[in-house]
Design an enzyme around this catalytic site. Sequence first.
Site, mmCIF file in Angstrom:
data_model
loop_
_atom_site.group_PDB
_atom_site.id
_atom_site.type_symbol
_atom_site.label_atom_id
_atom_site.label_comp_id
_atom_site.label_asym_id
_atom_site.label_seq_id
_atom_site.Cartn_x
_atom_site.Cartn_y
_atom_site.Cartn_z
ATOM 1 N N ASP A 95 0.847 -1.200 0.000
ATOM 2 C CA ASP A 95 0.000 0.000 0.000
ATOM 3 C C ASP A 95 0.883 1.252 0.000
ATOM 4 O O ASP A 95 2.107 1.156 -0.122
ATOM 5 C CB ASP A 95 -0.898 0.004 1.246
ATOM 6 C CG ASP A 95 -1.845 -1.192 1.275
ATOM 7 O OD1 ASP A 95 -2.089 -1.770 0.200
ATOM 8 O OD2 ASP A 95 -2.322 -1.546 2.374
ATOM 9 N N THR A 140 -5.290 -18.855 6.852
ATOM 10 C CA THR A 140 -6.667 -18.489 7.137
ATOM 11 C C THR A 140 -7.449 -18.305 5.842
ATOM 12 O O THR A 140 -6.943 -17.671 4.914
ATOM 13 C CB THR A 140 -6.735 -17.192 7.972
ATOM 14 O OG1 THR A 140 -8.078 -16.732 8.012
ATOM 15 C CG2 THR A 140 -5.846 -16.083 7.431
ATOM 16 N N LYS A 143 -8.026 -14.526 4.314
ATOM 17 C CA LYS A 143 -7.131 -13.855 3.372
ATOM 18 C C LYS A 143 -6.225 -14.920 2.772
ATOM 19 O O LYS A 143 -5.316 -15.404 3.447
ATOM 20 C CB LYS A 143 -6.311 -12.780 4.101
ATOM 21 C CG LYS A 143 -5.463 -11.940 3.176
ATOM 22 C CD LYS A 143 -4.725 -10.861 3.953
ATOM 23 C CE LYS A 143 -3.825 -10.056 3.031
ATOM 24 N NZ LYS A 143 -2.964 -9.120 3.758
ATOM 25 N N GLY A 176 -5.661 -16.288 11.535
ATOM 26 C CA GLY A 176 -6.102 -17.539 12.148
ATOM 27 C C GLY A 176 -6.174 -17.503 13.659
ATOM 28 O O GLY A 176 -6.159 -18.552 14.311
ATOM 29 N N SER A 203 -12.418 -13.191 11.426
ATOM 30 C CA SER A 203 -13.564 -14.101 11.473
ATOM 31 C C SER A 203 -13.997 -14.469 12.891
ATOM 32 O O SER A 203 -15.174 -14.724 13.123
ATOM 33 C CB SER A 203 -13.273 -15.360 10.655
ATOM 34 O OG SER A 203 -12.068 -15.936 11.061
ATOM 35 N N LYS A 361 9.448 -34.459 23.651
ATOM 36 C CA LYS A 361 10.493 -35.455 23.921
ATOM 37 C C LYS A 361 10.762 -36.284 22.681
ATOM 38 O O LYS A 361 9.820 -36.784 22.063
ATOM 39 C CB LYS A 361 10.020 -36.385 25.050
ATOM 40 C CG LYS A 361 10.945 -37.535 25.337
ATOM 41 C CD LYS A 361 10.225 -38.718 25.974
ATOM 42 C CE LYS A 361 9.800 -39.773 24.979
ATOM 43 N NZ LYS A 361 10.860 -40.455 24.246
ATOM 44 N N CYS A 441 9.001 -44.670 24.328
ATOM 45 C CA CYS A 441 7.584 -44.317 24.497
ATOM 46 C C CYS A 441 7.184 -44.380 25.966
ATOM 47 O O CYS A 441 6.474 -43.508 26.475
ATOM 48 C CB CYS A 441 6.706 -45.261 23.687
ATOM 49 S SG CYS A 441 7.140 -45.279 21.934
HETATM 50 N N1 3NM Z 1 -4.165 -9.756 7.210
HETATM 51 P P1 3NM Z 1 -8.838 -14.223 10.476
HETATM 52 S S1 3NM Z 1 -4.166 -12.236 7.673
HETATM 53 C C1 3NM Z 1 -6.554 -9.132 7.164
HETATM 54 O O1 3NM Z 1 -1.245 -11.740 7.383
HETATM 55 C C2 3NM Z 1 -5.491 -10.110 7.331
HETATM 56 O O2 3NM Z 1 -1.393 -9.629 7.078
HETATM 57 C C3 3NM Z 1 -3.364 -10.803 7.361
HETATM 58 O O3 3NM Z 1 -8.381 -13.194 9.332
HETATM 59 C C4 3NM Z 1 -1.887 -10.733 7.259
HETATM 60 O O4 3NM Z 1 -8.699 -13.497 11.774
HETATM 61 C C5 3NM Z 1 -5.668 -11.463 7.605
HETATM 62 O O5 3NM Z 1 -10.260 -14.504 10.127
HETATM 63 C C6 3NM Z 1 -6.945 -12.157 7.814
HETATM 64 O O6 3NM Z 1 -7.975 -15.418 10.348
HETATM 65 C C7 3NM Z 1 -7.113 -12.657 9.230
#
Ligand code: 3NM
Length: 519
Positions: A95, A140, A143, A176, A203, A361, A441
Site C-alpha cells: 500500500d 486463514t 485472506k 487464524g 472471522s 520429547k 515411548c
Molecule cells: N491480514 P482471520 S491475515 C486481514 O497476514 C489479514 O497480514 C493478514 O483473518 C496478514 O482473523 C488477515 O479470520 C486475515 O484469520 C485474518
Amino acid sequence: MTARRSVDYSLYLVTDSTSAILGKKDLLEVVKAAVAGGVTIVQYRDKTSETADVVQIAQQLYEVTKAAGVPLLINDRVDVALAVGCEGVHVGQDDMDLKTARKLLGPDAIVGVTANSEEEASQAARDGADYLGIGTVYATPTKENTKSIIGTAGVQQILSSLAKQNHTVKTVCIGGINHANAQRVLYQTASPSKQLDGIAVVSAIMAASDPKKASSDLRQLIATPPPFATSASKPQLSPSDLVARIPTIIKTMASKKPLCHNMTNLVVQNFAANVAIAIGSSPIMSNNGLEAPDLANLGGSLVINMGTTTPEIRENHLKALAAYNAVGGPTLLDPVGAGATQQRREGVKALLAGGYFDVLKGNEGEIRTASGAQGVQQRGVDSGASQLSMEEKIALVKETAGRLRNVVLMTGSADVISDGERTFVIENGHELLGEITGSGCALGTTIASVMATWREDKLLAAVAGCLMYEIAAERAAGRENVKGPGTFVPAFIDELYLIRKESLDENGQWVQGAKVRAA
Ligand code: 3NM
C-alpha cells in the site's frame, strides 16, 4: 479522538464485508456489538466496495467507534481516513508507504503497518509506525493471498529482533487467531524482552453468530494467562540441588496415583501401561479424542505419541490436546519417527501449531524435525547416526525450548533437557533400553505421570521421570539373572516398582546414582 500514544491494542478487530465472513449480518450492527463486547480498536477493511460507499460506511462506523472511545483505522485508504477524520490508517507492504501516509495524515494520526519479517518490522519501526500487524500467524481462509505463514515462532523472532534494536513499537499479530488459540498465541510468542500488545482478528468476531459475546469472551481470554502457564521465574538449580529434590517428586506422584492418558501406538500400549502401573500412576490408553474432555477433567496428564499413525488420528490428537490445554492438564508430545515420512513431518507441525505441549520429547532426528530442520531423514523410528555434536544438541534443545516456552528433552546415550533457561545433561540409562521396543515411548508415559502431580516446575518433573526410569534400567541390567533383553524387561518393571516403593518409604538412596550436569 484517542491520543495516538495511549491506544489499547489488546483486542483489535479487522472488519470484513464479504458474505463468506459476514453472512447476512449487517456490518454496522456487528461492529456496534463488537465494540459493546469490548474490542479496543477497529480497522475498517473493505477491498470490494466503491469509494463513495466506503466513505459512507466509514462515516457510520466512526460514529459508533467515536461514541465508545475506540479508535477507527481505515485499511489502505488514506483518502478515506482524511474524508472521515478518523484516527488513522493501516497500510500493507504494497500500500502507500508509511512516511507518505504520515505526511498526509499529520502527527496525531495512528499509522500501522503489516510486517511479515524481521526486516519489514525493523524498517516500519524506524520509519515511525505506531504499531505493527505481524503475520500471517496461521493460514486463514479470510485472506488467501498471504505472503508466508510464520507461526508463533516467527512472531517471537520478530519481537526479539525489535527488542534487540530497542524499538518500542506496539505489536499485534494476525491470521487464524481465535478463541481456541488466543491465550496460547500470546503466551508462546512472548520473548523474554518483548511481548505482543494484542491480537487482531477478523472471522473470530465478524463471522460469530453473537459478535458481542465473541468479543467479550476474547477480552476475557486475553486478560488471563492460559491454564497451562506456570510462573515466569524458576529457581536456578545446581545439579546436586536438582537431584536432591527428585525423591520427593516421585513420592508425590506415587502417593497421588495420577491418571496418565496415553494416546499411543499399537506396539507399546501394553508395555507403557505396565510401566505406568509400576511407577505408581494410573494409565488409560485411549486414542479416542471425543472422550478426552471427560478424561482431562480427572486431573491427569496426556501423552501424544505419533507412532503407528493413521489418517484419522491427527484430529483425535488435536481434540485431546485442546481438552487438556483448556484445563491446564500437562501434555507431552513424543513425535515418533517425525523425520521418517511426510505424514509424520506434517503431523508434528500440525500438533505443535494446534496446541501447547509442556514437554516435547524425542531422539535427535525427531527433535531436529520438530524444531523445523529441513531434510532430516530418519530410517523408521530410529534416530540414525548422530549429525550433531554435544554443543550443537545443547544449543538446539535450549533454543527450541525457549521458542516453544516449554521443556524439550532430546534422548540419546546422554539426554539433553532444557526449559530455555536451565539446561542439563543426564548420563544415566543402559544400552539394554535400546534393545527392547517401546522404551522411549514408556519414558514419555513416566514423565507425563510425574508432571501430573508436579505442575509448577515441569523441568524438574521431567528430570525426575528420566532419572527414575534410567536408574531403574541400570539396576535391572545389573541383576545377576538378567542375561539380555528378554530377562531385562521384567527386571526393569520390578526395579521401577521398587524405586516407587522406596520413594514412598522416604528412602531416596536410589537417586545417588544420578549422573546430571549443568549445560
Ligand atoms: N491480514 P482471520 S491475515 C486481514 O497476514 C489479514 O497480514 C493478514 O483473518 C496478514 O482473523 C488477515 O479470520 C486475515 O484469520 C485474518
